[in-house]
Design a protein around this motif. Structure first.
Motif, PDB file in Angstrom:
ATOM      1  N   ARG A   1       4.031   6.924   6.076  1.00  0.00           N
ATOM      2  CA  ARG A   1       2.829   7.435   5.407  1.00  0.00           C
ATOM      3  C   ARG A   1       2.841   7.100   3.918  1.00  0.00           C
ATOM      4  N   GLY A   2       4.015   7.146   3.306  1.00  0.00           N
ATOM      5  CA  GLY A   2       4.122   6.772   1.903  1.00  0.00           C
ATOM      6  C   GLY A   2       3.760   5.314   1.679  1.00  0.00           C
ATOM      7  N   ALA A   3       4.221   4.444   2.585  1.00  0.00           N
ATOM      8  CA  ALA A   3       3.885   3.019   2.479  1.00  0.00           C
ATOM      9  C   ALA A   3       2.385   2.812   2.624  1.00  0.00           C
ATOM     10  N   ALA A   4       1.768   3.540   3.560  1.00  0.00           N
ATOM     11  CA  ALA A   4       0.321   3.418   3.766  1.00  0.00           C
ATOM     12  C   ALA A   4      -0.442   3.847   2.512  1.00  0.00           C
ATOM     13  N   ARG A   5      -0.034   4.972   1.918  1.00  0.00           N
ATOM     14  CA  ARG A   5      -0.702   5.436   0.695  1.00  0.00           C
ATOM     15  C   ARG A   5      -0.559   4.416  -0.434  1.00  0.00           C
ATOM     16  N   ASN A   6       0.637   3.843  -0.539  1.00  0.00           N
ATOM     17  CA  ASN A   6       0.892   2.897  -1.623  1.00  0.00           C
ATOM     18  C   ASN A   6       0.080   1.614  -1.462  1.00  0.00           C
ATOM     19  N   ILE A   7       0.026   1.108  -0.250  1.00  0.00           N
ATOM     20  CA  ILE A   7      -0.699  -0.150  -0.044  1.00  0.00           C
ATOM     21  C   ILE A   7      -2.208   0.067  -0.195  1.00  0.00           C
ATOM     22  N   ASN A   8      -2.690   1.238   0.231  1.00  0.00           N
ATOM     23  CA  ASN A   8      -4.110   1.562   0.029  1.00  0.00           C
ATOM     24  C   ASN A   8      -4.436   1.622  -1.457  1.00  0.00           C
ATOM     25  N   ALA A   9      -3.586   2.320  -2.208  1.00  0.00           N
ATOM     26  CA  ALA A   9      -3.833   2.470  -3.643  1.00  0.00           C
ATOM     27  C   ALA A   9      -3.795   1.120  -4.346  1.00  0.00           C
ATOM     28  N   TYR A  10      -2.843   0.271  -3.932  1.00  0.00           N
ATOM     29  CA  TYR A  10      -2.735  -1.051  -4.557  1.00  0.00           C
ATOM     30  C   TYR A  10      -4.004  -1.864  -4.321  1.00  0.00           C
TER      31      TYR A  10
END
Length: 398
Positions: free
Chosen positions: A185-194
């Motif tokens: 979930r952290g990876a998903a949030r990070n890639i979305n934000a990027y």
């Protein structure tokens, strides 16, 4: 009905090293097998080529994860848009619309225009390895080549490549505990934000790249845009890394085929097709869901059940491939399903083929004496449960 295969079937190191022997045994007792994967789900595994090919294009088997993928939504969370809103996770007509927006950038003609740049990147990577006489081929070559290519196409800056590798690795690996789910979930949030930041930047200052082109399309809403960019990034490098790594290893394990390809480089196109069949980069298709009660291979598949199609098992089915466990780079009637089949056939197939041919051909031309720099039994594989099939490392010397 055959006995249900345990969840662990797909996750042992032994299976990851050689799934094909296990699939041979399964195929002897039937083309379809119930499997406890994901744990607690009603799921089935197809190991037969012809049945698998038909299933990949069967409209009764849906890709609509919003309608049938409650399991994935549960562990992915609302931020994980990889599991929604992109062409891989929907059926026509939404699939047709989403694919059309991107397809024009991946036609054979557009991909062929990338050949000089792919060759340039390949040569630069080999330049960096050449004087050392040895290399770890995944980290130093097989990974950088496709990630540089797809990042340049998208317009992602070079400094973000390593971070994207970490995020995409987490997104394609199943998570079955709280720690794994939290990391995913952290990876998903990070890639979305990027990508959200990059989209805003490109809308303010357009460039000649895919992010700019897709951000300017009126056919995608914001979630579809984010999800499509994430899919393109992951699909654009994860599988090609494994095509190169698995293909080179297959040659090193079969010195007669290696010598043949060195002597006859015109065999590269058929060699790459054989790499895709022999030890392909995607072990199983992404799941489908029975949109109605379906009969497959004599088994009743109830509505809502998940169907996994093993592309690796199909590639080693002796009913369609003679001597399937032998590497033959001259094989002509190569009916592999490495890129899928039907409406979801891999959009990036032309690019993967181009990168595979240039990568392997240039390695063999420039690095004489290429051989493994470790014992074969020391090689380790990513666990097959993550769908993709690839080495964690490939030490070579030359």
């Amino acid at each position: 009905m055959p006995e249900k295969l345990p969840f662990e079937f797909l996750f042992t190191p032994e299976f990851s090293r050689d799934p094909y022997a296990s699939y041979d045994k399964l195929r002897e007792s039937g083309p379809v097998h119930p499997i406890d994967f994901p744990p607690g789900m009603n799921a089935f595994l197809v190991v037969d080529h012809e049945l698998g090919r038909a299933a990949l294009n069967d409209p009764r088997l849906s890709k609509d994860i919003s309608a049938f993928g409650a399991y994935f939504r549960q562990f992915a969370g609302d931020d994980d848009i990889l599991f929604q809103s992109n062409m891989l996770q929907v059926d026509p007509p939404d699939h047709t619309r989403l694919r059309r927006v991107v397809a024009k950038d991946f036609t054979p003609r557009r991909v062929e225009a990338l050949r000089p740049r792919v060759q340039e990147i390949t040569d630069e990577l080999i330049d960096a390895m050449e004087m050392n006489g040895k290399a770890e081929l995944i980290d130093e070559f097989a990974f950088p080549l496709p990630i540089i290519v797809i990042c340049e196409l998208l317009g992602v800056p070079a400094e973000a490549r390593e971070q994207f590798r970490e995020w995409s690795g987490l997104l394609v690996t199943p998570a079955f505990d709280q720690e794994g789910t939290a990391r995913r979930r952290g990876a998903a949030r990070n890639i979305n934000a990027y990508f959200a930041d990059l989209i805003a930047e490109r809308r303010a200052q357009p460039r000649d790249d895919l992010v700019t082109a897709l951000a300017g399309s009126d056919e995608l809403d914001e979630r579809e845009l984010l999800s499509t960019l994430t899919l393109l990034l992951i699909a654009g490098h994860e599988t090609t890394v494994n095509l190169i790594g698995n293909g080179v290893l297959a040659l090193l394990r079969n010195p007669d085929q290696l010598a043949l390809l060195r002597g006859e480089p015109e065999l590269l196109p058929s060699a790459v097709e054989e790499f895709l069949r022999f030890d392909g980069p995607v072990e199983r298709s992404t799941p489908r869901f029975a949109a109605e009660d379906v009969e497959l291979g004599g088994l009743a598949i109830p509505r809502g059940a998940m169907v996994h199609i093993s592309l690796g098992a199909a590639a080693h089915d002796p009913a369609v491939t003679s001597l399937p466990h032998e590497l033959d780079i001259t094989r002509q009637d190569n009916r592999h399903l490495a890129f899928g089949h039907g409406v979801h056939f891999c959009l990036g197939a032309p690019l993967a083929r181009l990168e595979g041919r240039i990568a392997v051909g240039t390695l063999l031309a420039r690095l004489p004496g290429l051989e493994l720099d470790c014992a074969d039994e020391e090689l380790t594989w990513r666990l097959t449960g993550s769908v993709v099939r690839g080495l964690t490392r490939l030490p070579v010397r030359f």
